[in-house]
Design an enzyme around this catalytic site. Sequence first.
Site: not given
Length: 474
Positions: A445, A449
Amino acid sequence: MAQVLEFKLPDLGEGLTEAEIVRWLVEVGDVVAVDQPVVEVETAKAMVEVPCPYGGVITARFGEEGTELPVGAPLLTVAVGDPAAHSEGSGNVLVGYGTSEAPARRRRVRATTAAGAGTAADAADAANAANAANAATGATAARNGRAKAAEATTTLPARVAVPAPAPANGPVPVISPLVRKLARDNDVDLRELSGSGPDGLILRADVEGALRARAARLGTAPETVAPAPVALPSSPGSAAPPAEAAAVRVPLKGVRGAVADKLSRSRREIPDATCWVDADATELMRARAAMNAAGGPKISLLALLARICTAALARFPELNSFVDTGAREIVRLGQVHLGFAAQTERGLVVPVVRDAHTRDAESLTAEFARLTEAARTGTLTPGELTGGTFTLNNYGVFGVDGSTPIINHPEAAMLGVGRIAPKPWVHEGELAVRQVVQLSLTFDHRVCDGGTAGGFLRYVADCVEQPAVLLRTL
């Protein structure tokens, strides 16, 4: 004058600091040529042969099969007839890489001494016997051999001893050191087993089968009759509970240890997330069938999925990257080195297809087949197991639909592919039976995104459902 040179376990590269001896390729008293492989070792990366940089007679070996040695530990000693010609060696001792010249045919030279001798003079006699075979005349060679033997007896280190020769029929081919240790711990003679693997290779199942057969034999023997039940004070006349089975401890070393370390590091350092989608793979399966029906080399399903991956990474390069934590930077890579998970008898390994983005389906199929066979036989080199930038995990071969795999550190993402199975699916407004697959993407992450990850996965699913979508990027 004969001199004994010590050959130590060389630097294995890739940060490896130790290796386990799988089997010796030479015995004490053998004559070896420069760069001839002398021992097969297993590292955390692969099983490879180590060449010796010296030519001469093997005088001692250090470590039995199954022994783990650190880099720099002595492997063996070699008596050379001309120290000036061999003191520097060839330098070709890197694990996993070829040598500069082909090994010469081996000849056996045995020292003819009384049983139990094993002295430095025996090693010198063997060295001089090899030198005598190459002398101009027999008489001159014999005189030179006796003179050199006398000198070598006084110059050889006192700590060098010649162990007894190994059995004439050599080591037993075993799939891994863990299987050899299982047999050793349970007093199973590997020479009495018939291996079920390729070329008689002994697998773990063979050793376990021998243990079960022995247990069955012992269970019917008179001396194995269980003792009478012991009455407990709290419940007179009741039988004592059966003894608990002893716990089995399996050392985390070799490939299994390397996998454990890497997965633990991935869990500690990478904040991963997973998204998934179901896709109708019917058209992809039809396209593959049409390709294979047209003649030429067969195309594997894994190769088609890999081709889809490289096209998706070209559109979403954020996922072909890694995080440099020291510099606090995301490093996006220009080449796609595609790793794929392969389950073997030695554990899970991830071979890497170099420059996968430049290969077509036929080339990918051939490279997958080559690396899979090398993984099965344990002959992958360190270079074939490192440097991946993205991993494709086809866990559908195990008959499961979905998974949330751990990212292969330091990569940024991994695509998981479940089994392709017939399921009810709404197709063109009607319920039909279609070939459905679940795709999952586990991603770091920090590099992107959910929108980027979802876009990548959706593009892959679109290509699976409509392979013609790939034509836009070819």
